[in-house]
Motif scaffolding. Structure first.
Motif, PDB file in Angstrom:
ATOM      1  N   CYS A   1      57.070  30.590  46.641  1.00 55.01           N
ATOM      2  CA  CYS A   1      56.174  29.433  46.660  1.00 55.01           C
ATOM      3  C   CYS A   1      54.912  29.814  47.393  1.00 55.01           C
ATOM      4  O   CYS A   1      54.976  30.538  48.390  1.00 55.01           O
ATOM      5  CB  CYS A   1      56.855  28.257  47.359  1.00 55.01           C
ATOM      6  SG  CYS A   1      55.828  26.786  47.485  1.00 55.01           S
ATOM      7  N   VAL A   2      53.761  29.363  46.886  1.00 52.00           N
ATOM      8  CA  VAL A   2      52.508  29.685  47.557  1.00 52.00           C
ATOM      9  C   VAL A   2      52.524  29.085  48.958  1.00 52.00           C
ATOM     10  O   VAL A   2      52.810  27.913  49.148  1.00 52.00           O
ATOM     11  CB  VAL A   2      51.294  29.191  46.747  1.00 52.00           C
ATOM     12  CG1 VAL A   2      51.260  27.698  46.608  1.00 52.00           C
ATOM     13  CG2 VAL A   2      49.993  29.699  47.356  1.00 52.00           C
ATOM     14  N   ALA A   3      52.243  29.942  49.960  1.00 51.52           N
ATOM     15  CA  ALA A   3      52.365  29.502  51.352  1.00 51.52           C
ATOM     16  C   ALA A   3      51.051  29.044  51.939  1.00 51.52           C
ATOM     17  O   ALA A   3      51.020  28.227  52.845  1.00 51.52           O
ATOM     18  CB  ALA A   3      52.936  30.640  52.206  1.00 51.52           C
ATOM     19  N   GLY A   4      49.946  29.565  51.452  1.00 54.34           N
ATOM     20  CA  GLY A   4      48.661  29.225  52.037  1.00 54.34           C
ATOM     21  C   GLY A   4      48.379  27.733  51.996  1.00 54.34           C
ATOM     22  O   GLY A   4      47.846  27.165  52.943  1.00 54.34           O
TER      23      GLY A   4
ATOM     24  N   SER B   1      51.913  17.841  46.131  1.00 52.90           N
ATOM     25  CA  SER B   1      51.144  18.350  47.271  1.00 52.90           C
ATOM     26  C   SER B   1      50.405  19.639  46.952  1.00 52.90           C
ATOM     27  O   SER B   1      49.713  20.189  47.810  1.00 52.90           O
ATOM     28  CB  SER B   1      52.076  18.578  48.468  1.00 52.90           C
ATOM     29  OG  SER B   1      52.642  17.359  48.892  1.00 52.90           O
ATOM     30  N   GLY B   2      50.565  20.140  45.729  1.00 60.40           N
ATOM     31  CA  GLY B   2      49.865  21.354  45.343  1.00 60.40           C
ATOM     32  C   GLY B   2      50.667  22.622  45.482  1.00 60.40           C
ATOM     33  O   GLY B   2      50.161  23.712  45.181  1.00 60.40           O
ATOM     34  N   HIS B   3      51.916  22.551  45.961  1.00 58.99           N
ATOM     35  CA  HIS B   3      52.756  23.732  46.014  1.00 58.99           C
ATOM     36  C   HIS B   3      53.166  24.129  44.590  1.00 58.99           C
ATOM     37  O   HIS B   3      53.372  23.268  43.742  1.00 58.99           O
ATOM     38  CB  HIS B   3      54.028  23.481  46.827  1.00 58.99           C
ATOM     39  CG  HIS B   3      53.767  23.024  48.227  1.00 58.99           C
ATOM     40  ND1 HIS B   3      54.139  21.790  48.700  1.00 58.99           N
ATOM     41  CD2 HIS B   3      53.176  23.655  49.269  1.00 58.99           C
ATOM     42  CE1 HIS B   3      53.798  21.667  49.959  1.00 58.99           C
ATOM     43  NE2 HIS B   3      53.198  22.769  50.327  1.00 58.99           N
ATOM     44  N   TYR B   4      53.308  25.423  44.359  1.00 57.97           N
ATOM     45  CA  TYR B   4      53.795  25.883  43.061  1.00 57.97           C
ATOM     46  C   TYR B   4      54.615  27.150  43.250  1.00 57.97           C
ATOM     47  O   TYR B   4      54.515  27.840  44.269  1.00 57.97           O
ATOM     48  CB  TYR B   4      52.632  26.148  42.094  1.00 57.97           C
ATOM     49  CG  TYR B   4      51.649  27.205  42.559  1.00 57.97           C
ATOM     50  CD1 TYR B   4      51.872  28.558  42.305  1.00 57.97           C
ATOM     51  CD2 TYR B   4      50.485  26.846  43.237  1.00 57.97           C
ATOM     52  CE1 TYR B   4      50.962  29.524  42.723  1.00 57.97           C
ATOM     53  CE2 TYR B   4      49.585  27.805  43.662  1.00 57.97           C
ATOM     54  CZ  TYR B   4      49.831  29.144  43.396  1.00 57.97           C
ATOM     55  OH  TYR B   4      48.941  30.105  43.828  1.00 57.97           O
ATOM     56  N   LEU B   5      55.457  27.427  42.272  1.00 58.14           N
ATOM     57  CA  LEU B   5      56.276  28.630  42.303  1.00 58.14           C
ATOM     58  C   LEU B   5      55.609  29.750  41.521  1.00 58.14           C
ATOM     59  O   LEU B   5      54.821  29.513  40.605  1.00 58.14           O
ATOM     60  CB  LEU B   5      57.658  28.366  41.702  1.00 58.14           C
ATOM     61  CG  LEU B   5      58.629  27.475  42.474  1.00 58.14           C
ATOM     62  CD1 LEU B   5      59.984  27.493  41.788  1.00 58.14           C
ATOM     63  CD2 LEU B   5      58.755  27.922  43.913  1.00 58.14           C
TER      64      LEU B   5
ATOM     65  N   ALA C   1      57.820  18.886  57.760  1.00 59.31           N
ATOM     66  CA  ALA C   1      58.011  18.420  56.387  1.00 59.31           C
ATOM     67  C   ALA C   1      57.260  19.246  55.334  1.00 59.31           C
ATOM     68  O   ALA C   1      57.841  19.595  54.300  1.00 59.31           O
ATOM     69  CB  ALA C   1      57.626  16.948  56.278  1.00 59.31           C
ATOM     70  N   PRO C   2      55.968  19.590  55.520  1.00 59.11           N
ATOM     71  CA  PRO C   2      55.288  20.365  54.472  1.00 59.11           C
ATOM     72  C   PRO C   2      55.932  21.725  54.212  1.00 59.11           C
ATOM     73  O   PRO C   2      55.993  22.182  53.076  1.00 59.11           O
ATOM     74  CB  PRO C   2      53.865  20.521  55.029  1.00 59.11           C
ATOM     75  CG  PRO C   2      53.692  19.371  55.959  1.00 59.11           C
ATOM     76  CD  PRO C   2      55.031  19.190  56.585  1.00 59.11           C
ATOM     77  N   VAL C   3      56.421  22.386  55.273  1.00 62.61           N
ATOM     78  CA  VAL C   3      57.095  23.663  55.098  1.00 62.61           C
ATOM     79  C   VAL C   3      58.435  23.453  54.410  1.00 62.61           C
ATOM     80  O   VAL C   3      58.836  24.221  53.526  1.00 62.61           O
ATOM     81  CB  VAL C   3      57.282  24.374  56.453  1.00 62.61           C
ATOM     82  CG1 VAL C   3      58.059  25.679  56.287  1.00 62.61           C
ATOM     83  CG2 VAL C   3      55.930  24.653  57.091  1.00 62.61           C
ATOM     84  N   ARG C   4      59.145  22.404  54.805  1.00 62.91           N
ATOM     85  CA  ARG C   4      60.422  22.109  54.172  1.00 62.91           C
ATOM     86  C   ARG C   4      60.243  21.830  52.686  1.00 62.91           C
ATOM     87  O   ARG C   4      61.073  22.235  51.859  1.00 62.91           O
ATOM     88  CB  ARG C   4      61.067  20.902  54.882  1.00 62.91           C
ATOM     89  CG  ARG C   4      62.367  20.396  54.279  1.00 62.91           C
ATOM     90  CD  ARG C   4      63.397  21.470  54.074  1.00 62.91           C
ATOM     91  NE  ARG C   4      63.658  22.246  55.265  1.00 62.91           N
ATOM     92  CZ  ARG C   4      64.325  23.397  55.277  1.00 62.91           C
ATOM     93  NH1 ARG C   4      64.776  23.896  54.141  1.00 62.91           N
ATOM     94  NH2 ARG C   4      64.529  24.046  56.406  1.00 62.91           N
ATOM     95  N   MET C   5      59.163  21.161  52.311  1.00 63.80           N
ATOM     96  CA  MET C   5      58.885  20.911  50.895  1.00 63.80           C
ATOM     97  C   MET C   5      58.756  22.217  50.135  1.00 63.80           C
ATOM     98  O   MET C   5      59.254  22.355  49.016  1.00 63.80           O
ATOM     99  CB  MET C   5      57.595  20.093  50.755  1.00 63.80           C
ATOM    100  CG  MET C   5      57.715  18.647  51.206  1.00 63.80           C
ATOM    101  SD  MET C   5      56.090  17.844  51.294  1.00 63.80           S
ATOM    102  CE  MET C   5      55.573  17.962  49.586  1.00 63.80           C
TER     103      MET C   5
END
Length: 267
Positions: A8-11, A216-220, A177-181
Motif C-alpha cells: 500500500c502506498v505509504a506516503g 482516503s486515497g490509499h491504494y494497493l 487509524a490512518p496507518v491501520r487503514m
C-alpha cells in the motif's frame, strides 16, 4: 508461478496524519505530528532568542528543558556534523552524513535537505529513548518514527521525532487509524488473492475504480519477489517491468527493500 507481494502506498498515510498544533508532549495525552512540529519550532525560537552555543548546550542535556518523556532535540550543521544530542553525546563532533537506519535510509542527509527547504517531516526507523539512553547498535530496538526538522540559524538545523505507535489514540491499537487503514487494505488484498486467485487480484488492484483504492486515497500495488511490477492502478505502463534495482534520489533501492521486508513476514 512466481510469488508476488501486495503493498500500500505509504506516503499518503503520512500526509493524512499531519496536523497543526502548539501543545507540548506533556500537555497532550495523544500527540500528533503537529505536536512534534510545535516542539521543534519551540526549540528553534529558543535558539534564536538565546543564541546558538547556549541552545546547543541546553539541547545536549539529558535533564534539559527540551529533554523529557522520551522527547529531545538533536542538532546538526549543514555538513551533517552532529552538534548536540542528549543520548548520542559520544558522537557529537562527528560527521554523520553516511549514517542510515536499519533499512538503509540516509536519515541525516534527508533531514539536512528538508531543513534546507524550510523544514518538514521525515519518516524513519530509530530506537526509542529509554532510561539507559539509546543504543544505535541494538537493531531489535528500532521502530517506525515520524520526525520534524527545521533550520535553526545560519549553517545549522535541528530536529526531533516520536514513535509512530505513540500517535495511536485510545482504542486504536498499535498504530493510529490512518496507518491501520493502510495495513487493513494490504490484508484485504492478500485475502482477495487467496480467495479469487492471483490473476483476479492483479486485475482488481490495477483497476482505478476497483475495491483497492479507498476514500482516503490509499491504494494497493503488487510486485513479484524478484522486483517485477505486476499490478498498479497509476503506473500501468510499468507493469511487467523489473524495478528491483531502481534507486531513489538518495540511492535507496526501495523495491528491493520492500521485497525483503515482505519476504521476512511484512512490516
Amino acid at each position: 508461478m512466481n510469488r508476488w507481494l501486495p503493498g500500500c502506498v505509504a506516503g499518503l498515510c503520512l500526509v493524512l496524519l499531519l496536523s497543526a498544533g502548539c501543545v507540548s508532549p506533556a500537555e497532550d495525552d495523544t500527540p500528533s505530528p503537529g505536536t512534534i512540529r510545535a516542539f521543534v519550532e519551540d526549540a528553534r525560537s529558543y535558539a534564536e532568542s538565546i543564541g546558538k552555543e547556549a541552545a546547543l548546550s541546553e539541547f545536549q542535556k539529558t535533564d534539559g528543558r527540551f529533554t523529557r518523556d522520551g522527547w529531545y532535540i538533536y542538532a546538526y550543521d549543514t555538513d551533517m556534523i552532529l552538534l548536540a544530542h542528549p543520548y548520542e553525546q559520544a558522537s557529537v563532533g562527528t560527521n554523520r552524513s553516511g549514517w542510515t537506519d536499519i533499512r538503509g535510509l540516509p536519515v541525516i542527509r534527508i533531514g539536512r535537505d528538508s531543513a534546507a527547504e524550510g523544514g518538514g517531516y521525515v519518516a524513519y526507523l530509530y530506537p526509542r529513548a529509554g532510561e539507559s539512553g539509546i543504543d544505535e547498535k541494538a537493531r531489535e530496538t528500532y521502530e517506525p518514527k515520524i520526525g520534524y526538522v527545521a533550520p535553526a540559524g545560519e549553517g545549522w538545523w535541528i530536529g526531533s521525532g516520536m514513535p509512530l505507535a505513540d500517535l495511536a489514540g485510545p482504542g486504536e491499537g498499535e498504530y493510529p487509524a490512518p496507518v491501520r487503514m493502510m495495513v487493513d487494505l494490504v490484508h484485504a488484498g492478500t485475502a482477495y488473492a487467496r480467495a479469487e486467485g492471483p490473476d483476479a487480484a492483479r486485475a482488481a488492484i490495477s483497476d482505478r475504480a476497483g475495491p483497492f483504492i479507498d476514500s482516503s486515497g490509499h491504494y494497493l500495488y503488487a510486485y513479484q519477489y524478484d522486483g517485477t511490477l505486476v499490478a498498479h492502478p497509476y503506473l500501468p505502463e510499468l507493469i511487467g517491468t523489473n524495478l528491483i534495482g531502481r534507486r531513489d534520489p538518495y540511492g535507496m533501492e526501495n523495491i528491493r527493500a520492500l521485497a525483503e521486508t515482505a519476504e521476512a513476514g511484512g512490516g
